[in-house]
Design a protein around this motif. Structure first.
Motif, PDB file in Angstrom:
ATOM      1  N   HIS A 184      -1.233  -7.907   5.140  1.00  0.00           N
ATOM      2  CA  HIS A 184      -2.223  -8.136   6.201  1.00  0.00           C
ATOM      3  C   HIS A 184      -3.273  -9.142   5.755  1.00  0.00           C
ATOM      4  O   HIS A 184      -2.988 -10.015   4.912  1.00  0.00           O
ATOM      5  N   ALA A 205      -8.395  -4.902   0.616  1.00  0.00           N
ATOM      6  CA  ALA A 205      -7.850  -4.148   1.744  1.00  0.00           C
ATOM      7  C   ALA A 205      -8.794  -4.305   2.938  1.00  0.00           C
ATOM      8  O   ALA A 205      -9.994  -4.532   2.760  1.00  0.00           O
ATOM      9  N   VAL A 206      -8.271  -4.183   4.148  1.00  0.00           N
ATOM     10  CA  VAL A 206      -9.146  -4.337   5.308  1.00  0.00           C
ATOM     11  C   VAL A 206     -10.122  -3.178   5.440  1.00  0.00           C
ATOM     12  O   VAL A 206     -11.216  -3.344   5.981  1.00  0.00           O
ATOM     13  N   SER A 207      -9.745  -2.008   4.916  1.00  0.00           N
ATOM     14  CA  SER A 207     -10.681  -0.880   4.938  1.00  0.00           C
ATOM     15  C   SER A 207     -11.910  -1.210   4.090  1.00  0.00           C
ATOM     16  O   SER A 207     -13.027  -0.825   4.422  1.00  0.00           O
ATOM     17  N   GLY A 234       0.694   5.245   4.986  1.00  0.00           N
ATOM     18  CA  GLY A 234      -0.461   4.532   5.546  1.00  0.00           C
ATOM     19  C   GLY A 234      -0.044   3.576   6.649  1.00  0.00           C
ATOM     20  O   GLY A 234       1.137   3.473   6.985  1.00  0.00           O
ATOM     21  N   PRO A 235      -1.026   2.871   7.225  1.00  0.00           N
ATOM     22  CA  PRO A 235      -0.744   2.009   8.375  1.00  0.00           C
ATOM     23  C   PRO A 235       0.265   0.879   8.114  1.00  0.00           C
ATOM     24  O   PRO A 235       1.151   0.654   8.930  1.00  0.00           O
ATOM     25  N   THR A 236       0.148   0.200   6.983  1.00  0.00           N
ATOM     26  CA  THR A 236       1.087  -0.903   6.713  1.00  0.00           C
ATOM     27  C   THR A 236       2.490  -0.347   6.523  1.00  0.00           C
ATOM     28  O   THR A 236       3.481  -0.915   7.002  1.00  0.00           O
ATOM     29  N   GLY A 276      -4.038   3.115  -0.943  1.00  0.00           N
ATOM     30  CA  GLY A 276      -3.716   2.780   0.440  1.00  0.00           C
ATOM     31  C   GLY A 276      -4.531   3.709   1.297  1.00  0.00           C
ATOM     32  O   GLY A 276      -5.121   4.682   0.781  1.00  0.00           O
ATOM     33  N   THR A 277      -4.596   3.450   2.621  1.00  0.00           N
ATOM     34  CA  THR A 277      -5.397   4.361   3.427  1.00  0.00           C
ATOM     35  C   THR A 277      -4.608   5.609   3.850  1.00  0.00           C
ATOM     36  O   THR A 277      -5.164   6.494   4.482  1.00  0.00           O
ATOM     37  N   GLY A 278      -3.313   5.667   3.479  1.00  0.00           N
ATOM     38  CA  GLY A 278      -2.562   6.933   3.663  1.00  0.00           C
ATOM     39  C   GLY A 278      -3.234   8.018   2.834  1.00  0.00           C
ATOM     40  O   GLY A 278      -3.727   9.027   3.366  1.00  0.00           O
ATOM     41  N   ALA A 320      -8.955   1.221   0.563  1.00  0.00           N
ATOM     42  CA  ALA A 320      -7.682   0.986  -0.129  1.00  0.00           C
ATOM     43  C   ALA A 320      -7.824  -0.081  -1.208  1.00  0.00           C
ATOM     44  O   ALA A 320      -6.871  -0.770  -1.544  1.00  0.00           O
ATOM     45  N   ASP A 363     -10.336   2.634   9.359  1.00  0.00           N
ATOM     46  CA  ASP A 363      -8.886   2.424   9.209  1.00  0.00           C
ATOM     47  C   ASP A 363      -8.228   2.031  10.521  1.00  0.00           C
ATOM     48  O   ASP A 363      -8.794   2.183  11.601  1.00  0.00           O
ATOM     49  N   GLN A 364      -6.991   1.536  10.375  1.00  0.00           N
ATOM     50  CA  GLN A 364      -6.261   1.012  11.523  1.00  0.00           C
ATOM     51  C   GLN A 364      -5.820   2.113  12.483  1.00  0.00           C
ATOM     52  O   GLN A 364      -5.477   3.217  12.058  1.00  0.00           O
ATOM     53  N   PHE A 397       0.843  -1.199   0.000  1.00  0.00           N
ATOM     54  CA  PHE A 397       0.000   0.000   0.000  1.00  0.00           C
ATOM     55  C   PHE A 397       0.882   1.254   0.000  1.00  0.00           C
ATOM     56  O   PHE A 397       2.095   1.175   0.202  1.00  0.00           O
TER      57      PHE A 397
HETATM   58  N1  ASP Z   1      -4.937   0.096   5.967  1.00  0.00           N
HETATM   59  C1  ASP Z   1      -5.038  -0.189   4.583  1.00  0.00           C
HETATM   60  C2  ASP Z   1      -6.120  -1.183   4.312  1.00  0.00           C
HETATM   61  O1  ASP Z   1      -7.220  -0.769   4.335  1.00  0.00           O
HETATM   62  C3  ASP Z   1      -3.859  -0.419   3.812  1.00  0.00           C
HETATM   63  C4  ASP Z   1      -2.749   0.543   4.067  1.00  0.00           C
HETATM   64  O2  ASP Z   1      -2.663   1.588   3.422  1.00  0.00           O
HETATM   65  O3  ASP Z   1      -1.937   0.195   4.891  1.00  0.00           O
HETATM   66  O4  ASP Z   1      -5.924  -2.344   4.034  1.00  0.00           O
END
Ligand code: ASP
Length: 328
Positions: free
Chosen positions: A96, A164-166, A44-46, A188-190, A160, A206-207, A40
């Protein structure tokens, strides 16, 4: 009998040269920078986890860990890249839940999550949070539910991409509320968070590894956490489960992989470094601050991660297929 001896000698000579080669390789491994692929966008989180972990691994392995963001298609672009990368011990991959959900979402997937990779170990578990832009009309979860049901066609939900988990969290949310928002996918969620902060999208799941600083600074509306129980980092934040979305649960887990065929000796060295990094005070403090939980040592192994991915594939494939999400 007569013929067996020379063959035996030849075989043991071969075995000796193999064990020599692999121990020689392990002895000076790693001798150059290692690439850690992130599926991603940067920021972002990853990416945050990969860069913090990479800094620790670099100190332990005495070689730089170069983070490479290969984005697209909910993480499958990066996974496909790693599945085809040289198995020389110098490419690793952090991913993830997408490692387990992609098979159901992408029927034309060109890699097999269980066969195309060497497994290294699990890293962290991360709760998610449900957020809206700062000036979104709903001030709490009860208002969000009422507003979302009446105005679903006006609401933009960022994610994302499929896998994606989002996206998973957003799908479960729409399913629980019986509504359909307009989905806006990012790399990505960034970048999705930047769009939320800029008011270009309304809602994002989001995370905590990305959202806690924005929640604490009051940059967003925050409705609750996606775990079944409250989390210690945000003890006053209710879960979605306790606010009417019964049994709502999305947990994010991260694992480390390498291309299939990466020497076992190199994986063992990298895994040992990973276990040390997951104990390092800088990394543990940073993860605790961002609401993430480092997995127990028995989960930091290739065997445990592989078992877990298999169980997640078994769990999510029927759910996602029933939802009819198919991106091909
Ligand atoms: N958190 C994101 C997701 O929704 C991916 C990312 O940008 O880390 O999977």
């Amino acid at each position: 009998m007569l013929f067996q001896r020379p063959i035996n000698i030849a075989l043991s000579a071969l075995a000796l040269s193999f064990s020599f080669a692999s121990s020689a390789q392990a002895a000076d491994y790693p001798s150059r920078p290692i690439t850690l692929v992130v599926p991603f966008a940067a920021g972002g989180p990853t990416d945050v986890v990969a860069r913090s972990l990479g800094a620790e691994l670099g100190k332990i392995l005495k070689q730089p860990i170069v983070v490479e963001n290969r984005t697209g298609a909910g993480g499958t672009v990066a996974a496909n890249y790693v599945a085809n990368a040289a198995p020389d011990g110098y490419t690793y991959f952090i991913h993830h839940n997408g490692m387990a959900t992609a098979t159901a979402l992408y029927p034309a997937l060109k890699y097999d999550p269980l066969k195309s990779f060497e497994y290294v170990g699990e890293v962290i578990d991360v709760p998610m949070t449900l957020l809206a832009r700062k000036d979104f009309p709903a001030n709490n979860m009860a208002e969000f539910i009422t507003y979302a049901k009446a105005n679903a066609d006006k609401i933009n939900l960022a994610n994302a991409g499929p896998g994606a988990v989002s996206q998973l969290c957003g799908s479960l949310l729409q399913q629980a509320l019986g509504v359909k928002f307009t989905t806006i996918p990012y790399q990505g969620t960034g970048p999705a968070m930047s769009a939320l902060l800029g008011g270009q999208v309304d809602v994002l799941c989001d995370q905590t590894t990305q959202t806690i600083p924005h929640i604490q600074a009051g940059n967003v509306k925050f409705y609750g956490v996606t775990t079944l129980n409250r989390i210690s980092k945000l003890p006053d934040a209710p879960t979605l489960n306790e606010q009417g979305l019964k049994d709502f649960e999305v947990k994010v887990w991260h694992g480390i992989y390498a291309p299939k065929g990466t020497p076992a000796a190199d994986i063992a060295i990298f895994n040992k470094a990973l276990k040390a990094a997951l104990k390092s005070p800088d990394f543990t403090a940073k993860m605790a601050d961002l609401g993430a939980e480092i997995v127990s040592e028995d989960r930091q192994t290739p065997e445990s991660l592989k078992k877990w991915v298999q169980s997640e594939i078994n769990k999510w494939t029927p759910i996602l297929k029933a939802e009819g999400i198919n991106v091909n």
